[in-house]
Enzyme design. Structure first.
Site, short mmCIF file in Angstrom:
data_model
loop_
_atom_site.label_atom_id
_atom_site.label_comp_id
_atom_site.label_asym_id
_atom_site.label_seq_id
_atom_site.Cartn_x
_atom_site.Cartn_y
_atom_site.Cartn_z
N GLU A 284 48.97 36.80 45.05
CA GLU A 284 48.96 38.03 45.77
C GLU A 284 49.59 38.00 47.15
O GLU A 284 48.94 38.25 48.23
CB GLU A 284 47.73 38.90 45.84
CG GLU A 284 47.20 39.22 44.46
CD GLU A 284 46.03 40.24 44.41
OE1 GLU A 284 45.34 40.06 45.26
OE2 GLU A 284 46.11 40.95 43.31
N ARG A 328 49.62 38.90 31.78
CA ARG A 328 48.98 38.42 32.89
C ARG A 328 47.77 37.81 32.73
O ARG A 328 47.23 36.89 33.52
CB ARG A 328 48.71 39.60 33.85
CG ARG A 328 47.90 39.42 34.97
CD ARG A 328 47.66 40.64 36.16
NE ARG A 328 46.63 40.39 36.91
CZ ARG A 328 46.26 41.23 37.76
NH1 ARG A 328 47.18 42.48 38.06
NH2 ARG A 328 45.14 41.08 38.43
N ASP A 357 40.72 41.36 36.17
CA ASP A 357 40.39 41.67 37.45
C ASP A 357 39.22 42.77 37.69
O ASP A 357 39.40 43.81 38.21
CB ASP A 357 41.68 42.26 38.18
CG ASP A 357 41.75 42.28 39.81
OD1 ASP A 357 40.50 41.90 40.42
OD2 ASP A 357 42.39 42.80 40.39
N GLU A 379 32.75 34.38 39.48
CA GLU A 379 33.12 35.29 40.58
C GLU A 379 32.78 36.77 39.92
O GLU A 379 33.50 37.00 38.95
CB GLU A 379 34.22 35.18 41.35
CG GLU A 379 34.50 36.04 42.40
CD GLU A 379 36.03 35.83 43.24
OE1 GLU A 379 36.32 34.89 43.50
OE2 GLU A 379 36.50 37.06 43.50
N GLU A 385 35.13 48.13 42.92
CA GLU A 385 36.30 48.58 43.31
C GLU A 385 36.96 49.52 42.18
O GLU A 385 37.69 50.59 42.40
CB GLU A 385 37.14 47.42 43.63
CG GLU A 385 38.81 47.69 43.61
CD GLU A 385 39.62 46.28 43.79
OE1 GLU A 385 39.01 45.40 44.08
OE2 GLU A 385 40.97 46.24 43.94
O1 GCW Z 1 40.98 42.99 42.70
C1 GCW Z 1 41.87 42.52 43.52
C2 GCW Z 1 41.88 43.23 44.76
C3 GCW Z 1 42.43 42.78 45.81
C4 GCW Z 1 41.83 41.38 45.94
C5 GCW Z 1 42.01 40.58 44.88
C6 GCW Z 1 41.38 39.08 44.87
C7 GCW Z 1 41.11 40.18 48.07
O2 GCW Z 1 42.28 44.81 44.48
O3 GCW Z 1 42.05 43.82 47.06
O4 GCW Z 1 42.04 40.98 47.48
O5 GCW Z 1 41.59 41.34 43.67
O6 GCW Z 1 40.47 39.07 44.18
O7 GCW Z 1 41.77 38.23 45.59
#
Ligand code: GCW
Length: 697
Positions: A284, A328, A357, A379, A385
């Protein structure tokens, strides 16, 4: 008991600040049982950790029993005995035992280290808090995972990425002065066995590594040392360029290696027990070794080598995607699996619980159990979120336990890392119920095989009270809560249907974002014929990343659990489910089941009002009401969209969405957390807490 019912604890005003360490006065019959076993606290050591243990016991005993304990070796004393060399137990373990010495009943809390005594003291208090007998104790406990870390995504400007409970607890302007709240934070963490905290966001700012910040970090480390909490930092891979004046961050460049060694030495001068670094690299937009055509192992090992002389750890995240056009969810495995065996001993590969995610439900990440020569951390995201942020009640103990139980995960684990959900809101987590997930994270880090229901009950008793008329319904509500979110957001294995960027609310129709895998349509693959992502051999074959037996189970329509159906398979709308219903009908039924669960949570909570203090009750009631409106919104918007593709009627008895698809698509939410400034142009429609009604202008 009659007396208890007549004078409910509701009279005491509470704001949630004390978390699960409330230590309210116990009922008279329990006081009569406990008091003779808590008359004194005796220890020979005056180390800061022992003093913290003593202070906590005193606080708990005074609060719960209303009597000041002495420090005399007398009948009913609690003896704290550290460095006793308890065979078979490690550093953090404790033993609590009742004994009679010279005719005096005593309780002995023993451990190999002072920190074991602190953990044992919290465990002893927990027995009282949850109304367990304490007169004939013989119990011992040790953590199954040595490293139990919170990861804060706190930015240096005080904002928190994906934080829904206010601003950062670290006030950089005020530090190195320590706000008393930082000590309460440390107590809370120590009470559940958390022993490390990463202070800053993985989307890191290199400034944290400059001397001015490091001095402030050192003050925090000093304050938390007595509580057994080590400080870690997220390191930005390109820091040698940004703050080191070098022209490169290439991990194989000797100047870069020297710079990191010097930086690490400087940190250990200030913080002799510094925990280490956490790194998000080539993910990212974050810099990393691949920028220099080096591997993740090259990058991690370079930093690990700098930390090794000080026994520091290097946590390297496996959350990577975007470097290929492949599915992904396959990308982290494809990049990291071949590196097994190439990492230094002090590297921990930090892998999210699932391969996508932090979704409401994902299958376990296939790297667990398949990196035999690499130390792994799981993790998880405590901050919600993707589960309704801090409005929706979603107890996550059940979700993490699901991941921990799958695929032999606990055996291959060295650590648990939890993305913190705390902020400077008075009650720490925004929603009172979100405290439960923080609590559960610590308890599962200590014992990944612990029962999420037992943890929920423990937390409920400590947080809301011990009256069974309250404990039973609250625990039942918590145990169902995450599944309800799955049902009304992403049932049957759907994932990532959330609004763009802020991830708040439904947006299954979104299909125009530049990075293909940011689009909900990428995951649903829904069209006129059917829905779901084919991850079998005829599709992306992500299923092949699992061990053979697991892969077979997921790949076969006859054996894949309904919960993962659309994660692994693309099926027609008319596909016949095990229930005998069509997929379409089942989907609608699941959405409605989620909504009706939230309706029942609202009813249950309302009925508990007489037993719960007014402020916490009202706050939770307001959130549940909002959750119900949002659950209906999720259900309606999702069904409206799927129906625009399937063209099928809703099953009998299930109501059509009250608005057109276009109505849901037009909603904008530009003031939800994630945006730094409100950007709603006047006149935009939005959703009110009353349900599907536009907000007042
Ligand atoms: O879920 C995503 C989030 C990002 C986050 C990323 C990560 C810190 O939307 O905000 O960035 O994961 O885990 O690195």
């Amino acid at each position: 008991m009659a007396l208890l019912a007549a004078t409910p604890t509701a009279a005491v005003a509470e704001d949630g600040y004390e978390l699960w360490l409330r230590y309210r006065s116990v009922e008279a019959p329990w006081r009569a049982r406990y008091a003779p076993h808590a008359t004194a606290i005796v220890t020979r050591s005056a180390s800061p950790t022992m003093r913290a243990a003593q202070a906590e016991l005193r606080r708990g005993i005074v609060g719960m029993l209303g009597a000041e304990p002495s420090n005399q070796l007398q009948s009913g004393a609690i003896i704290l005995r550290s460095r006793v060399r308890i065979g078979g137990l490690g550093k953090d373990a404790y033993r609590i035992r009742s004994a009679v010495v010279s005719g005096k009943p005593l309780t002995i809390i023993a451990a190999n280290s002072d920190i074991g005594i602190l953990y044992g003291s919290f465990a002893f208090l927990r027995l009282l808090q949850t109304r367990q007998p304490i007169d004939r104790l013989d119990l011992s406990s040790r953590p199954k995972l040595p490293l139990r870390l919170l990861n804060h995504w706190d930015n240096l400007d005080g904002t928190i990425e994906r934080g829904y409970a206010g601003h950062s607890l670290w006030n950089w302007a005020e530090l190195p002065q320590i706000h008393p709240r930082l000590i309460d934070y440390a107590r809370a963490n120590a009470s559940i066995g958390i022993n490390g905290v990463v202070l800053n966001n993985v989307n890191a700012n290199a400034q944290i590594l400059t001397p001015a910040y490091l001095r402030k970090v050192a003050a925090i480390a000093d304050a938390w040392r007595p509580y057994g909490i080590r400080v870690y930092l997220s390191a930005r891979f390109s820091a040698p360029i940004e703050i080191g004046g070098l022209g490169t961050a290439d991990p194989l460049d000797p100047r870069v290696q020297k710079w990191w060694r010097g930086k690490v030495d400087e940190i250990y001068q200030l913080i002799p027990d510094f925990g280490g670094f956490l790194v998000k690299a080539n993910s990212e937009g974050q810099p990393g070794p691949q920028t220099y055509r080096r591997t993740h192992a090259d990058g991690a090992n370079m930093l690990a080598d700098a930390l090794a002389p000080h026994r520091g750890m290097l946590f390297w995240r496996a959350f990577v995607y975007g470097g290929s056009d492949d599915d992904r969810v396959k990308q982290a495995f494809d990049q990291f699996r071949p590196l097994d065996g190439q990492f230094r001993r002090n590297v921990v590969l930090q892998v999210k619980n699932g391969p996508l995610d932090f979704q409401p439900r994902e299958p376990v990440h296939p790297l667990f159990g398949q990196m035999p020569r690499t130390r792994l951390a799981m993790e998880v995201q405590i901050t919600t979120e993707y589960l309704g942020q801090s409005t929706h009640l979603a107890y996550l103990g059940t979700m993490w336990s699901e991941a921990l139980c799958s695929a032999a995960a606990p055996d291959s684990l060295l650590a648990m890392a939890g993305v913190a959900n705390t902020g400077n809101d008075r009650n720490w987590t925004g929603s009172h119920f979100d405290q439960a997930s923080w609590f559960a994270f610590g308890r599962l880090g200590w014992d990944p095989t612990a029962e999420p229901r037992a943890i929920a009950e423990e937390w409920t008793r400590m947080t809301w009270g011990n009256n069974p008329r309250l404990v039973r319904p609250i625990v039942a509500m918590m145990m169902r809560s995450r599944e309800a979110v799955v049902d009304y957001m992403t049932p049957l294995g759907l994932a990532h249907q959330m609004g763009t960027d802020h991830h708040y609310g439904p947006a299954p129709w979104v299909c125009d974002l530049p990075q293909p895998s940011w689009n909900p349509c990428y995951y649903s693959r829904a069209d006129a014929q059917g829905i779901g992502f084919d991850r079998t051999r005829s599709g992306s074959n992500a299923v092949a990343q699992y061990t053979l037996d697991v892969a077979r189970r997921f790949a076969d329509l006859n054996s894949v659990p309904d919960e993962y159906l659309l994660w692994f398979h693309h099926v027609p709308w008319a596909y016949r489910m095990r229930s005998g219903r069509t997929l379409w009908d089942e989907l609608v039924i699941r959405y409605d089941r989620g909504v009706s669960d939230v309706e029942s949570m609202n009813r249950v909570w309302a009925s508990l009002a007489p037993m719960i203090d007014a402020q916490r009750h009202a706050d939770t009631a307001a959130r549940l009401k909002q959750q119900l409106a949002e659950a209906r919104w999720w259900r309606n918007a999702s069904i409206a969209y799927w129906q625009s593709l399937s063209k099928l009627p809703l099953p009998a008895g299930h109501k059509p969405p009250p608005h057109t698809l276009g109505w849901y698509q037009a909603l904008r939410f530009e003031t939800v957390p994630g945006f730094l400034s409100p950007r709603i142009p006047p006149g935009w429609p939005c959703l009110s807490a009353q349900g599907d009604l536009p907000c007042a202008p």
